[in-house]
Design an enzyme around this catalytic site. Structure first.
Site, PDB file in Angstrom:
ATOM      1  N   HIS A 268      -4.639   4.623   7.642  1.00 34.35           N
ATOM      2  CA  HIS A 268      -3.827   3.468   7.974  1.00 34.35           C
ATOM      3  C   HIS A 268      -2.524   3.909   8.630  1.00 34.35           C
ATOM      4  CE1 HIS A 268      -2.054  -0.451   7.710  1.00 34.35           C
ATOM      5  NE2 HIS A 268      -3.172  -0.930   7.215  1.00 34.35           N
TER       6      HIS A 268
ATOM      7  N   GLU B 270       0.849  -1.183   0.000  1.00 28.90           N
ATOM      8  CA  GLU B 270       0.000   0.000   0.000  1.00 28.90           C
ATOM      9  C   GLU B 270       0.887   1.236   0.000  1.00 28.90           C
ATOM     10  OE1 GLU B 270      -2.286  -0.304   3.535  1.00 28.90           O
ATOM     11  OE2 GLU B 270      -0.594   0.076   4.848  1.00 28.90           O
TER      12      GLU B 270
END
Length: 296
Positions: free
Chosen positions: A251, A212
């Protein structure tokens, strides 16, 4: 073969009497994991799923051989639990708690290196070799998604793991060992540190990484390929591809710094060394075929 756990690995569960510990202990046993005992302070003498519970790991080791520890304790207690396992000589540890204090994880990572041990997590679903054994909290419908095969999988994302893995299986492949390194800024083990194990593993013919934006783990994978540490085919899927620039992401590991960490940076680094990057999860299987990886 599995690179972390198989059906002979003797697993101790820390926090086994809690709701999460007891629930997932049953699920791990059902999936073939050899759970031998558990530990919860003050609960010695109890049994969970027929496995004895001890006050400390030291007490447990008087009665059992243990190869690995599965840690189901809250984030603020994780450091002490992992340190207890490391000091007892346990070399493989998985901890799933989300939000372990950053300084605690720095200490855990340093201690793991000093003990020549491997700590996977936190903020992870765990480790699984499908149809063999599992340590963690993979979903109950797992048998429809995780099939045994020849593709190693490493992931920073819990939610994307099931989706990408299901696409791998739908394409006709299966999984050798899946390791969720976790999504926090400082995981116990990083992608590049796992690559030598996949490189040596005869069952693993290729690796898929689920990364990511943020951090530098994907760029470190590219460096490992460039140095010849990992030579097998590698496909990546990177979450956050469409995230708007300047947008604060939720995140914990999604921090872009110093010209590294954007999805564009990662794609450039990986493709420069011959890895292929999928734009969507469904493309992962096609890219494995493009790299001429045989289906298992």
């Amino acid at each position: 073969m599995s690179i972390f756990i198989d059906d002979k690995t003797k697993v101790l569960v820390q926090g086994i009497t809690g709701s999460e510990g007891s629930f997932w202990t049953k699920h791990m046993i059902d999936l073939g994991t050899k759970v031998v005992c558990g530990v919860t302070p003050g609960k010695e003498g109890q049994e969970i799923e027929g496995k004895p519970v001890y006050h400390t790991i030291k007490n447990a080791l008087k009665h059992h051989e243990v190869d690995a520890s599965m840690v189901f304790v809250p984030p603020l207690l994780t450091k002490d639990a992992v340190m207890e396992a490391l000091n007892a000589g346990i070399k493989k540890i998985v901890t799933i708690a989300d939000g372990i204090p950053l300084h605690d994880m720095v200490l855990i990572r340093q201690a793991a290196k000093e003990h020549q041990a491997m700590v996977v997590g936190g903020n992870t679903s765990g480790v699984i070799s499908p149809e063999v054994a599992m340590m963690g909290s993979f979903p109950h419908w797992i048998k429809r998604v995780y099939k045994k095969g020849n593709i190693g999988v490493m992931t920073r994302s819990g939610s994307l793991t099931n989706e990408v893995t299901s696409m791998i299986v739908e394409a006709g492949y299966g999984v050798s060992t899946l390791i969720g390194v976790g999504g926090d800024p400082v995981p116990g083990t990083r992608f590049a540190e796992m690559l030598p194990f996949y490189e040596k593993d005869e069952q693993t013919h290729a690796v898929v990484i689920i990364g990511e934006l943020g951090g530098t783990m994907e760029e470190e994978v590219a460096e490992a390929i460039e140095k010849g540490i990992f030579t097998k085919p590698l496909v990546a899927f990177l979450g956050g591809r469409t995230a708007p620039k300047g947008q604060k992401m939720g995140h914990a590991g999604a921090i872009i710094t110093g010209g590294k960490g954007s999805v564009e940076d990662k794609i450039q680094a990986l493709t420069a060394v011959g890895a292929l990057v999928a734009e969507r999860p469904r493309m992962v299987g096609r890219l494995l075929e493009k790299l001429k990886v045989q289906k298992s």
